[in-house]
Motif scaffolding. Structure first.
Motif, PDB file in Angstrom:
ATOM      1  N   THR A 122       0.936  -1.462   0.084  1.00 22.76           N
ATOM      2  CA  THR A 122       0.154   0.083  -0.212  1.00 22.76           C
ATOM      3  C   THR A 122       0.930   1.110  -0.245  1.00 22.76           C
ATOM      4  O   THR A 122       1.353   0.878   0.523  1.00 22.76           O
ATOM      5  CB  THR A 122      -0.661   0.072   1.560  1.00 22.76           C
TER       6      THR A 122
ATOM      7  N   TYR B 298     -13.281  -5.625  -3.653  1.00 27.05           N
ATOM      8  CA  TYR B 298     -12.930  -4.675  -4.976  1.00 27.05           C
ATOM      9  C   TYR B 298     -13.866  -5.388  -5.808  1.00 27.05           C
ATOM     10  O   TYR B 298     -14.785  -5.562  -5.795  1.00 27.05           O
ATOM     11  CB  TYR B 298     -11.809  -5.069  -4.908  1.00 27.05           C
TER      12      TYR B 298
ATOM     13  N   GLY C  90      -9.840  -3.460 -10.296  1.00 25.54           N
ATOM     14  CA  GLY C  90      -9.562  -3.148  -9.052  1.00 25.54           C
ATOM     15  C   GLY C  90      -8.664  -1.720  -8.841  1.00 25.54           C
ATOM     16  O   GLY C  90      -8.433  -1.265  -7.709  1.00 25.54           O
ATOM     17  N   GLU C  91      -8.279  -1.309 -10.126  1.00 23.01           N
ATOM     18  CA  GLU C  91      -7.958   0.699  -9.897  1.00 23.01           C
ATOM     19  C   GLU C  91      -8.907   0.838  -9.281  1.00 23.01           C
ATOM     20  O   GLU C  91      -8.532   1.929  -8.312  1.00 23.01           O
ATOM     21  CB  GLU C  91      -7.813   1.277 -11.355  1.00 23.01           C
TER      22      GLU C  91
ATOM     23  N   ARG D 142      -9.337   0.056  -5.473  1.00 26.54           N
ATOM     24  CA  ARG D 142      -8.332  -0.385  -4.977  1.00 26.54           C
ATOM     25  C   ARG D 142      -7.571   0.907  -4.205  1.00 26.54           C
ATOM     26  O   ARG D 142      -6.798   1.188  -4.085  1.00 26.54           O
ATOM     27  CB  ARG D 142      -6.844  -1.132  -5.620  1.00 26.54           C
TER      28      ARG D 142
ATOM     29  N   ALA E 178      -9.668   0.056   0.295  1.00 30.64           N
ATOM     30  CA  ALA E 178      -8.287  -0.316   0.115  1.00 30.64           C
ATOM     31  C   ALA E 178      -7.773  -1.249   1.522  1.00 30.64           C
ATOM     32  O   ALA E 178      -6.716  -1.652   1.856  1.00 30.64           O
ATOM     33  CB  ALA E 178      -7.440   0.749  -0.136  1.00 30.64           C
TER      34      ALA E 178
ATOM     35  N   GLN F 212      -8.401  -4.458   2.645  1.00 37.54           N
ATOM     36  CA  GLN F 212      -7.505  -6.102   1.720  1.00 37.54           C
ATOM     37  C   GLN F 212      -6.503  -5.201   1.235  1.00 37.54           C
ATOM     38  O   GLN F 212      -6.705  -4.815   0.166  1.00 37.54           O
ATOM     39  CB  GLN F 212      -8.390  -6.087   0.226  1.00 37.54           C
ATOM     40  N   GLN F 213      -5.259  -5.711   1.801  1.00 35.84           N
ATOM     41  CA  GLN F 213      -4.134  -4.376   1.706  1.00 35.84           C
ATOM     42  C   GLN F 213      -3.452  -5.674   0.387  1.00 35.84           C
ATOM     43  O   GLN F 213      -2.447  -4.743   0.578  1.00 35.84           O
ATOM     44  CB  GLN F 213      -3.811  -4.031   2.752  1.00 35.84           C
TER      45      GLN F 213
ATOM     46  N   HIS G  99      -7.943  -9.127  -8.049  1.00 35.60           N
ATOM     47  CA  HIS G  99      -8.506  -7.917  -8.754  1.00 35.60           C
ATOM     48  C   HIS G  99      -7.422  -6.450  -8.402  1.00 35.60           C
ATOM     49  O   HIS G  99      -7.170  -5.592  -8.287  1.00 35.60           O
ATOM     50  CB  HIS G  99      -9.481  -7.187  -7.263  1.00 35.60           C
ATOM     51  N   PHE G 100      -5.828  -7.621  -8.565  1.00 35.60           N
ATOM     52  CA  PHE G 100      -5.212  -6.834  -7.378  1.00 35.60           C
ATOM     53  C   PHE G 100      -3.686  -6.668  -9.536  1.00 35.60           C
ATOM     54  O   PHE G 100      -4.442  -6.947 -10.083  1.00 35.60           O
ATOM     55  CB  PHE G 100      -4.048  -7.879  -6.280  1.00 35.60           C
TER      56      PHE G 100
ATOM     57  N   VAL H  69      -3.851   0.912  -2.640  1.00 36.20           N
ATOM     58  CA  VAL H  69      -2.891  -1.402  -2.697  1.00 36.20           C
ATOM     59  C   VAL H  69      -2.627  -1.370  -4.443  1.00 36.20           C
ATOM     60  O   VAL H  69      -3.572  -1.955  -5.775  1.00 36.20           O
ATOM     61  CB  VAL H  69      -3.509  -1.556  -2.114  1.00 36.20           C
TER      62      VAL H  69
END
Lengths: 338, 54, 198, 996
Positions: free
Chosen positions: B38, D871, D875-876, D879, D885, D888-889, D942-943, D964
């Motif tokens: 993050t 998310y 996911g942008e 996140r 955010a 869920q980091q 989503h990442f 994130v």
């Protein structure tokens, strides 16, 4: 009163400081309808009973792992401690000690130097020793007062000075308590290093205790540099202060791996040790000032009257005379204790 | 007497030193509860100061 | 006078975290402070249940009892609130709270954790209702507007109930009667010394 | 201590909304106030660092003294269609209130909806147009960006033809923007225009439409309250569609219904199920046949229903016979007893519904899976009535609408297809010359002196665009490879094989990313020039309609003006069309309003054009006025039936909420919308219907028969029209074909047409009036007359259990490309390689190579993926939302405790997950849990923003990086495409996990 369940589990608690103590899973066959057999709060609380320092914990997605504790039953016990136990212990220990000392004063009066002041003095504490003593002493007073404020302030002071002023004062007190603690901890450490050798128990300490140091008129028992009373005070200070420091720093730094129950335990230990030590130190202050003629100058100037020394620490005087005769000198007539 | 005054001074010095040292080490929760993936904009609201009064 | 309570129906809670973000939205709570959180028990196993937890606004609140500066007060609606002006950040309330509700802006306790922050039941603090000062320190005051806490109002499955204790208990009872099961009103025994007989 | 009592007037009572329990308004009284407490009391101490949680200035509170405007829009994060109620003061969105009146969400939200306000002041948004110059992003003006983009596009068109520009639209478009975008691609001259539906429900659309007519959710979220048995298979709505669970769980409680979750993973939905069935990922078809086996074996099927309304069930019966409980258990891992129990519940405790999501669709057998699901519904007679049906939960706000409006490589808006009739229909609606449109497209000589016209060829789908960039020129069926990608509102991490996507990305001449956030296209390194980022408004800063998964249209109001330099899709599309030289034609009939940057197309006006041409799907009756009236009167709709209550005002009387399509005829005809498709219990004019006659009236079939003691094969005609089944009030008491002028004439109903309708039909038909149909008559007359006689305009046919035009007409099991069961791959191989969507689908070769290499040994863990509640999609956007955010980091992998222990992996520790292709690997955190079975791993999709262990944060323009970042699961996911829609294989592959 003190025997709250927190104490019953002192050692398990210390061991169980790891977080996320998994809740005891209910015994459920997997094919059974999970709705009907859903886990209930009661079930989990019952499962916790054998070890009451556990919490009902589960999974959370945020990095604050402590947030995973859903219900911690020991909060109730902490509350009992904070609202009742510490208050009562403090209310008994401190006024009780003061009453005891007053009674002692009434019975015994000031302990005089029986042979009267001599013209000679003997070096009792070097400058650095006195420095350490006073550093520890002043910081202890600051810590004691700010600490006692958290226990009794709400009852005694708040109604008198009002919420705003009391809160401001307490806030300040809390900062003082936190930061001054370092000087205190350092002092305790140095005192231990400097004086531990002279405070190891010896056989003659038994006699001293039996005769109560001769203070009630059973004759003067012999003593080395420190008599049994002083040794007890030393160990009370070292162990009590050490406990305060350790528990205090646990409270202050809050290691992530410590469970809430461990934190509660630290707080309880800190508080109780604190009030008890305050009471003990009151006795120390009494005997070092009002209670005994010639005692204060040991920490005031570093030298004491030779007669006083002979009465209370005959073995030590002999040793000094043998090893460091220079420490004994003819000085001016002794001044009364400050 | 000098030992007493020196001791008081030492207490003050140690306390002030400790406060500076520890306040700089003090972490706000936004930083503590943020992980390696993050980038949080640190929240000035958490680092001290009094609420703005209107 | 209403006795305001929270009730999380764990058989409805799906851990969607709406209550958590609704709270952030309404009160603009900063990162790292979670006035409300959702805990999943028995994760991944049969019988898994999630419970949304925040300050339960206990009857005879332990936080208030242990506070050395007496910064807590209970409103006429039985909501437990505190004054940040009076709080000294000692942390006792966190140790006493059975639900881990109190939060602090600073992680370690060097000097100060900062002023304690917790769920206000969307009822602000001691400042004037819905004043900017109140909002700045405590967030919104929905109760003063005749609304309930946003977390419960926005709960996706209506698992989290807020409102007068008798009414939400009644709602819960009716649900349990209708569906035939219930894993209990989590925290009620601890917070209110009450169970819901179903 | 003083006690201050303040009696603030109660504004609203809220308890009443918790459930159906009345309650008097709260009487909030007083709070204690500490005596003598002053604000300055602690000022001195405050400087010592007494930090306090305070409100930032950026977020002003609602000022109760100032007037507040309330605006309603629709949450953009999934397809449930939750109304978002915004309080706006001075053009700033200051507060969000529960939307009590919405019959869909009834005040509630999930984490995303409850945090949605953040996205319109989120400071991680793209703030102004940017251009990549030698690896650096520079701020430029909109005019410069659009000038340069259009010039480059025209240059590519000149050199490589229109097919070398690839258009990617968005499920976050409003209906109007989606329609404009499709129209723009048509005017540009390509069918290569796609959007998220490709990767979420394209197989559903294909499978369901091929079964009974329309590729959409048959019933609604609300209607699930009527179900007695619900199967959720390949879906986790508790995380993907949390608000839908309100209806699911209420239904479960009210009816004491069975809720069965069939999934490889014990999801949060499964936690609330009455029965959880764990299956091996990728074995949905055997599981369905396992159920059908018991159903047929015990005679639990709905024989009348099958007889009247289903074609080809015997073929299914034959296939199901092969799947005895032992075989099923071997393939799927599910014990036969459990399947029998589920089968009995589903068949006997009716109404039953089947709910599915991407666990069903994202497979090489996606279409077949969906078809199998439909077959189960048909066999048990669970279609076309309350509480039944295929409840297909779709992804984004408007993925249903964007699909309907043709952001799809195989069709023009509203499923008209790509043939000449379709183009002629739309050129009539658009009032442009058909020949001119035709001239926009590339053509090439075909075999036997024919001409291949790209106007009628499916374009390049979003799962394979990068292959179309890097592939050899002679391997792709178009003039040149792709040179430019114009991406509106779509993430860059949504498709498997990202290492190969990186190559495609680097090779593009032009990349345009028009999005509120830079998206993962930007974080992936490799490009130095020729990238443009355009800041587009979010859906909440946009007027227009959105179609929820239940086919209801909802009108959303622009809550605030687009922030920063963001522009609406409407304006951006208009400005781009102007520069590409066809805006005058394209916006001929569309009114302009004054927007933030000048003239912009008016949403209402665009919707009217959609209404004008949208007869095939019943998008013709939902005028902007009617939709706005629905939003205004939300509270008057029933939460179960979605029908307006008796006390509703006249403007919505009789309507169903959101006029769920098909909403027949012109708006003036006031069709109430169709809340349940194919529901014969209602008159068509009230929203009833039949199965659609889409595949002719009869089918020639070869059957084996005994004749004179010999087995011979003979041809018989099988009737495809319904038999003895018809919707309420139908004048034709049997099946009938779709309505055309010819049919009307034959029935003698053509005389019912008004003169005006007749004139329009004559004009459309020219010299072949008989060919004008219910779908092409935009007078609405044919539909009106058919409905007046109680008939469905699209006919009354049987649903098809055998869809003979599909690769596997009756679904057959095929092992995933990467399967741990080599023995089963031999028995159930994937389809042979073949050409589809202009390139080769080499699934068979890849599967064979994997088996030959013994991939199951080196990659022993089955990897599947899914959604997190916090998310959405790539996911942008989510996140970048600080409220979400925080929850869920870290990208993580769920791994079973036994697998973790064997690998020395601890909870929260870093692990490497290796994929079987391209030596790809990702570094993620381990989440050790029994949610997944032994030998199975699960990851959220989503990442993005990390690439194979490296943080790519530096690649974002300053300040636009999401809060994130993390590895994208699609870095290690693998090859595999559905034969019908080119859906990627997102749900089953293999991997290996090791501690990092």
């Amino acid at each position: 009163m003190i025997a709250t369940p927190l104490f019953r589990h002192l050692f398990p608690a210390l061991l169980a400081m790891l977080l996320c103590v998994a809740p005891v899973a209910a015994q459920q066959p997997s094919a059974v309808n999970p709705t009907a057999s859903s886990v209930t709060e009661k079930q989990l609380l019952d499962a916790l009973k054998p070890n009451s320092t556990d919490t009902i914990a589960g999974r959370v997605s945020i990095p604050d792992v402590r947030a995973g504790n859903l219900i911690q039953p020991t909060g109730v016990e902490f509350r009992a401690y904070q609202t009742t136990t510490i208050f009562q212990v403090g209310a008994i220990a401190i006024p009780g000690m003061l009453a005891l000392l007053a009674l002692f004063y009434l019975i015994r009066g000031r302990v005089r130097i029986q042979g009267g002041p001599s013209a000679q003095t003997i070096v009792r504490f070097a400058w650095f020793s006195r420095f350490v003593h006073w550093m520890t002493a002043t910081s202890f007073i600051a810590l004691g007062l700010s600490g006692l404020n958290l226990v009794f302030g709400k009852t005694l002071l708040l109604p008198v000075i009002g919420a705003s002023a009391f809160s401001a004062m307490s806030q300040l007190g809390k900062f003082v308590h936190d930061y001054v603690s370092f000087a205190f901890a350092l002092g305790i450490f140095l005192m231990f290093v400097m004086w531990v050798k002279d405070n190891l128990p010896a056989l003659r300490d038994i006699r001293w205790i039996v005769q109560f140091g001769g203070m009630l008129g059973f004759g003067h028992p012999t003593a080395d540099r420190f008599n049994a009373g002083q040794k007890l005070m030393f160990w009370a200070t070292i162990l009590g202060g050490g406990t305060l420091a350790v528990s205090g720093y646990i409270m202050m730094f809050r290691p992530v791996s410590f469970a809430i129950s461990a934190m509660q335990l630290a707080t309880v230990v800190h508080g109780l040790t604190g009030v008890v030590l305050v009471a003990i130190i009151l006795a120390h202050i009494y005997i070092g000032t009002v209670g005994m003629e010639g005692a204060f100058r040991a920490m005031g100037r570093g030298t004491v009257d030779l007669n006083w020394a002979k009465e209370h620490h005959s073995v030590w005087v002999e040793k000094v005379a043998r090893k460091r005769p220079k420490d004994i000198s003819g000085g001016p007539a002794p001044a009364p204790a400050e | 007497m000098t030992s007493f005054i020196a001791a008081v001074l030492a207490v003050v010095a140690i306390s002030v030193g400790a406060s500076f040292l520890l306040e700089t080490q003090q972490q706000t929760v936004d930083k503590t509860y943020a992980t390696s993936g993050t980038r949080v904009d640190l929240d000035p609201r958490l680092s001290g100061g009094v609420a703005p009064k209107h | 006078m209403a006795r305001m309570k929270f009730l999380c129906d764990a058989d409805r809670c799906i851990e969607c975290n709406a209550c958590v973000t609704a709270c952030k939205n309404e009160n603009d709570v900063p990162w790292g402070i979670n006035r409300r959180r959702v805990v999943t028990i028995n994760d991944g196993k049969p019988g898994e249940r999630s419970v949304s937890m925040a300050c339960m606004h206990c009857t005879d609140a332990p936080c208030a009892a242990v506070c050395p500066v007496d910064c807590f007060y209970t409103t006429a609606d039985a909501v437990v609130l505190h004054s940040k002006d009076l709080c000294i950040g000692c942390g006792y309330c966190f140790y006493a709270c059975p639900f881990g509700a109190p939060q602090y802006p600073k992680a370690a306790n060097f000097g100060s954790r900062g002023k304690m922050d917790k769920c206000t039941y969307c009822a602000g603090g001691p400042e004037a209702d819905n004043s900017p000062e109140e909002f700045a320190q405590y967030g919104g005051n929905r109760l003063a507007e005749g609304k309930l806490p946003l977390c419960a109002e926005m709960c996706s499955t209506k698992a989290l109930l807020a409102g007068d204790g008798q009414i939400i208990a009644q709602i819960y009872k009716e649900r349990v009667a209708k569906r035939g099961y219930g894993s209990g009103a989590w925290g009620w025994k601890t917070a209110y010394k009450e169970d819901i007989a179903t | 201590m003083l006690t201050k009592r303040s009696d603030t007037k109660t504004r609203r009572a809220r308890l009443a909304h918790i459930d159906a329990h009345g309650h008097t308004p709260l009487d909030r009284r007083s709070f204690l106030r500490n005596a003598g407490m002053t604000a300055t009391g602690l000022a001195a101490v405050g400087t010592l660092g007494a930090a306090t949680v305070q409100k930032a200035h950026a977020l002003p509170p609602v000022d109760l003294g100032k007037p507040t405007t309330v605006k309603k829009n629709i949450c953009t994060h999934c397809s449930v269609g939750c109304t978002v109620t915004a309080e706006v003061q001075n053009g700033v969105w200051v507060g969000q209130e529960p939307s009590w009146d919405s019959p869909i969400n009834r005040g509630t939200h999930c984490a995303k909806g409850a945090a949605i306000r953040e996205i319109v002041f989120g400071d991680r948004r793209l703030k102004y147009p940017m251009k990549l110059v030698d690896g650096e992003y520079n701020k430029i003006s909109w005019a410069q960006a659009l000038d340069e983009i259009s010039a480059k596009m025209l240059e590519i068109r000149e050199k490589s033809g229109p097919e070398s520009v690839w258009w990617l639209g968005s499920a976050k478009f409003t209906n109007e923007a989606a329609y404009l975008y499709r129209k723009m691609a048509a005017f540009w001259g390509t069918n290569s225009v796609d959007h998220q539906a490709r990767i979420c429900h394209s197989t559903t659309v294909a499978g369901v439409a091929n079964t009974w007519g329309y590729g959409a959710q048959t019933n609604s979220y609300n209607d699930i309250r009527n179900s007695k048995t619900m199967i959720i298979m390949g879906g986790n709505p508790a995380e993907a569609h949390p608000v839908s669970l309100q209806h699911v769980l209420t239904g479960k409680e009210i009816n004491r219904a069975n809720l069965i979750v069939i999934d490889p993973r014990m999801t949060r939905t499964a936690a609330h199920a009455t029965e959880y069935v764990r299956i091996r990922a990728g074995t949905d078809i055997p599981v369905i046949y396992g159920l059908l086996y018991h159903i047929f074996e015990n005679g639990w099927e709905d024989k009348t229903f099958i007889e009247q309304r289903v074609h080809g069930m015997n073929d299914v019966r034959a296939e199901a016979k092969k799947w005895d409980p032992k075989t099923v258990e071997d393939v799927t891992g599910v014990p036969g007893e459990q399947l029998k129990r589920v089968a009995e519940m589903f068949a006997k405790q009716k109404p039953s519904t089947l709910i599915w999501c991407m666990g069903a669709t994202q497979h090489t057998v996606g279409t077949a899976n969906v078809r199998a699901y439909c077959t189960l519904l048909l066999a048990t007679g669970n279609v076309g009535a309350p509480g039944t049906g295929a409840n297909i939960f779709r992804g984004h706000t408007n993925v249903q609408g964007a699909t309907d409006l043709g952001l799809d490589v195989i069709t023009l808006p509203l499923y008209y297809g790509l043939d000449d009739n379709a183009w002629r229909h739309w050129s009539r609606v658009w009032e442009v010359d058909f020949e001119w449109l035709d001239g926009r497209f590339d053509k090439k000589p075909g075999p036997n002196n024919t001409t291949i016209n790209y106007r009628s060829l499916p374009g390049i789908p979003s799962t394979r665009w990068f292959d179309a960039v890097t592939i050899a020129k002679d391997q792709i069926d178009q003039r040149d490879t792709l040179k430019a990608a114009i991406v509106f509102g779509h993430g860059g991490n949504t498709v498997p094989r990202m290492p190969e996507m990186m190559k495609g990305l680097a090779a593009l001449d032009l990349l345009v990313v028009a999005d509120p956030h830079p998206t993962n296209f930007v974080s992936l390194a490799g490009r130095k020039n020729g990238t443009y980022l355009l800041p587009i408004a979010t859906s909440l800063e946009c007027d227009g309609s959105r179609t929820a998964s239940n086919r209801s249209l909802q009108w959303g109001e622009k809550i605030v003006e687009p922030i920063f330099e963001s522009a609406t899709d409407y304006w951006a599309i208009y400005e781009l069309a102007k520069r590409l030289g066809f805006a005058d034609k394209m916006f001929k009939n569309i009114a302009m309003v004054k927007g933030k940057f000048g003239d912009e197309p008016e949403a209402e006006s665009i919707l009217r054009e959609i209404n004008k041409g949208g007869f095939s799907t019943g998008y013709c009756g939902q005028s902007p006025e009617r939709l706005k009236a629905h939003m205004k009167n939300q509270k008057h709709f029933d939460i179960v039936t979605l029908k307006a209550n008796a006390d509703a005002p006249a403007e919505i009387a009789g309507d169903h909420y959101g006029l769920p399509w098909p909403c027949w005829g012109t708006p003036a005809q006031r069709h109430p919308g169709t809340p349940l498709l194919y529901n014969t219990n209602l008159h068509v004019k009230d929203g009833g219907g039949t199965f659609r006659a889409r595949f002719g009236v009869e089918r020639m079939m070869k059957v084996k028969a005994q004749e004179n003691g010999q087995e011979i094969e003979k041809e018989v005609k099988e009737n495809l029209l319904a038999e003895g089944s018809y919707s309420l009030g139908s004048e034709i008491k049997d099946g009938y074909p779709e309505f055309t002028m010819a049919v009307l004439k034959k029935l003698g109903w053509d005389t019912d047409l008004t003169a005006d309708e007749r004139t329009t039909i004559d004009k459309i038909g020219g010299n072949n009036i008989d060919g004008v149909s219910w779908a092409t008559d935009f007078s609405g007359g044919i539909q009106r007359v058919a409905i007046a006689h109680g008939c469905s305009p699209f006919g009354n046919a049987k649903a098809r259990a055998n869809a003979w035009n599909l690769p596997d007409p009756v679904p057959v099991h095929r092992e995933p490309i990467y399967s741990p069961r080599i023995d089963l791959v031999a028995k159930y191989p994937t389809r042979p390689d073949f050409k589809s969507f202009r390139m080769t689908n080499a699934g068979f070769s890849v599967q064979k190579a994997a088996v030959d290499k013994g991939i199951g040994k080196s990659f022993p863990i089955i990897l599947t993926s899914g959604r997190l509640v916090e998310y959405e999609g790539g996911g942008e956007e989510t996140r970048s939302n600080r409220w979400l955010a925080e929850l869920q980091q870290d990208m993580f992998v769920e791994i079973h405790p036994a697998d973790a222990a064997a690998r020395g992996i601890v909870e929260g520790g870093w692990v490497w997950v290796d994929g079987p292709e391209n030596n790809a690997k990702i570094k993620v955190k381990a989440l050790v849990t029994e949610r997944v079975g032994k030998g199975v791993a699960w990851m959220p999709f989503h990442f993005g923003g990390w690439y194979q262990g490296e943080d790519q944060r530096k690649n974002y323009p300053a300040g636009t990086d999401p809060i994130v970042l993390g590895e994208s699961v699609n870095i290690i996911t693998t090859y595999g495409f559905d034969p019908v829609t080119a859906m990627h294989e997102g749900k089953v592959t293999l991997c290996q996990i090791r501690a990092a």
